[in-house]
Scaffold this active site. Structure first.
Site, PDB file in Angstrom:
ATOM      1  N   GLY A 172     -13.849  39.168  49.269  1.00 43.92           N
ATOM      2  CA  GLY A 172     -12.639  39.131  50.264  1.00 43.92           C
ATOM      3  C   GLY A 172     -12.150  37.801  50.688  1.00 43.92           C
ATOM      4  N   HIS A 186      -9.342  33.922  43.357  1.00 44.35           N
ATOM      5  CA  HIS A 186      -9.411  35.431  42.988  1.00 44.35           C
ATOM      6  C   HIS A 186      -8.003  35.912  42.392  1.00 44.35           C
ATOM      7  CE1 HIS A 186     -12.038  35.167  46.842  1.00 44.35           C
ATOM      8  NE2 HIS A 186     -12.942  35.555  46.078  1.00 44.35           N
ATOM      9  N   SER A 189     -12.679  28.233  47.379  1.00 41.57           N
ATOM     10  CA  SER A 189     -13.542  28.918  47.801  1.00 41.57           C
ATOM     11  C   SER A 189     -13.117  29.668  49.106  1.00 41.57           C
ATOM     12  CB  SER A 189     -14.974  28.287  47.963  1.00 41.57           C
ATOM     13  OG  SER A 189     -15.680  28.924  48.687  1.00 41.57           O
TER      14      SER A 189
HETATM   15  P1  AMP Z   1     -16.527  35.870  46.029  1.00 43.67           P
HETATM   16  O1  AMP Z   1     -15.385  36.345  46.756  1.00 43.67           O
HETATM   17  O2  AMP Z   1     -16.642  34.401  46.160  1.00 43.67           O
HETATM   18  O3  AMP Z   1     -17.715  36.673  45.807  1.00 43.67           O
HETATM   19  O4  AMP Z   1     -15.865  35.614  44.402  1.00 43.67           O
HETATM   20  C1  AMP Z   1     -15.250  36.853  43.958  1.00 43.67           C
HETATM   21  C2  AMP Z   1     -15.179  36.477  42.363  1.00 43.67           C
HETATM   22  O5  AMP Z   1     -14.194  35.294  42.415  1.00 43.67           O
HETATM   23  C3  AMP Z   1     -16.232  35.926  41.578  1.00 43.67           C
HETATM   24  O6  AMP Z   1     -16.295  36.471  40.341  1.00 43.67           O
HETATM   25  C4  AMP Z   1     -16.028  34.251  41.584  1.00 43.67           C
HETATM   26  O7  AMP Z   1     -16.820  33.596  40.538  1.00 43.67           O
HETATM   27  C5  AMP Z   1     -14.537  34.280  41.678  1.00 43.67           C
HETATM   28  N1  AMP Z   1     -14.329  32.866  42.108  1.00 43.67           N
HETATM   29  C6  AMP Z   1     -14.453  32.333  43.255  1.00 43.67           C
HETATM   30  N2  AMP Z   1     -14.033  31.363  43.445  1.00 43.67           N
HETATM   31  C7  AMP Z   1     -13.227  30.831  42.251  1.00 43.67           C
HETATM   32  C8  AMP Z   1     -12.151  30.221  42.093  1.00 43.67           C
HETATM   33  N3  AMP Z   1     -12.190  29.047  42.594  1.00 43.67           N
HETATM   34  N4  AMP Z   1     -11.742  30.115  40.467  1.00 43.67           N
HETATM   35  C9  AMP Z   1     -12.176  31.211  39.959  1.00 43.67           C
HETATM   36  N5  AMP Z   1     -12.681  32.313  40.233  1.00 43.67           N
HETATM   37  C10 AMP Z   1     -13.424  32.274  41.564  1.00 43.67           C
END
Ligand code: AMP
Length: 277
Positions: A28, A34, A185
């Protein structure tokens, strides 16, 4: 856009679903990174399910589980606008009825999980592998979409799919960056204005390292970059060159090898990686 709040609603929804399904698991506080994964999923499958769940099992004691940013209403709005088929938002009670530590867990191979982020975050990838497998069983997607931003996580999940004979197809979406190069992020919103101004230096150093000629000694170049990052105000966890497939260390630069970094600015831990073209 149906909001599925428990496994039984998810199961009912899944049973009546027609066409191929891509699944994008997230924690989230959605950002353009995302949403880029979501668009990749949308381009490859007829239906897309996004999950939003901050998985307690992948956070260690003293880590930022409690302060992890949460913004469910905004996330649902973004996914609705983007045309998401459905969103799964399970509770801890549904996923870990006896508590996260009191259940069967998936242990990824140490050669992939006890290195890089696994050194500072012991057990983190066990938590990741366990939740991804649980979600895959619940969602039963044709495709799983992960981001290159968390490359070690991607490799570990890729290995788990092979090792546990899962037939889900894995897609990897490229890292989305802010205009100044900082990898997007959810944790970036926790940076102070001063820390936010310093943060792009991490990606800038990785970019420079990726431009070194082939066969350049990795360790001395990494140490010079690490020192510049420390001078800028980072507390560095690692800055290393590794093979993109085995994740084993490499002594010299070569095309296809990957630079990995993790560094903290105050309480915020940033990770990034870039492949040598
Ligand atoms: P998270 O919500 O941080 O657990 O991320 C969920 C998904 O989004 C994971 O597969 C991450 O690798 C991907 N993700 C997070 N940040 C980025 C980004 N800057 N670019 C591409 N994918 C991302």
């Amino acid at each position: 856009m149906p909001l599925l709040r428990d496994p039984s609603s998810l199961r009912k929804w899944r049973q009546q679903l027609q066409g191929s399904l891509a699944f994008v698991p997230t924690m989230g506080h959605l950002h353009a990174g995302h949403l880029a994964l979501f668009r990749l999923a949308q381009a490859r499958a007829e239906q897309v399910l996004v999950s939003i769940y901050v998985n307690p099992l992948q956070f260690g004691p003293g880590e930022d589980f409690d302060s992890y940013p949460r913004s469910l209403d905004e996330d649902l709005h973004k996914l609705g606008e983007a045309g998401c088929t459905a969103v799964f938002v399970p509770t801890d009670q549904d996923l870990y009825p006896n508590g996260p530590l009191a259940q069967t867990q998936v242990e990824p191979p140490a050669r992939l999980s006890d290195i890089l982020c696994g050194v500072q975050r012991p057990g983190h990838f066990r938590g990741v592998a366990t939740i991804v497998l649980k979600l895959l069983h619940l969602v039963a997607p044709d495709m799983l979409v992960l981001g290159e931003k968390d490359y070690q996580q991607y490799r570990i999940v890729q290995q788990m799919l092979v090792d546990l004979n899962l037939s889900t197809q894995l897609l990897c979406g490229p890292t989305q960056r802010e205009p100044d190069g900082l990898a997007m992020s959810s944790r970036n919103t926790r940076l102070s204005p001063e820390q936010r101004a310093i943060a792009p230096a991490l990606a800038a150093e990785l970019r420079q390292l990726c431009r070194l000629p082939a066969n350049n000694a990795a360790e001395s170049s990494a140490e010079a970059s690490a020192e510049r990052l420390r001078q800028a105000g980072f507390a560095l966890d690692y800055l290393e060159l590794r093979d993109s497939e085995t994740l084993q260390p490499l002594s010299h630069t070569q095309p296809g090898a990957r630079w990995f970094a993790a560094a903290r600015l105050g309480p915020v831990r940033l990770i990034d990686n870039m492949v040598i073209p």
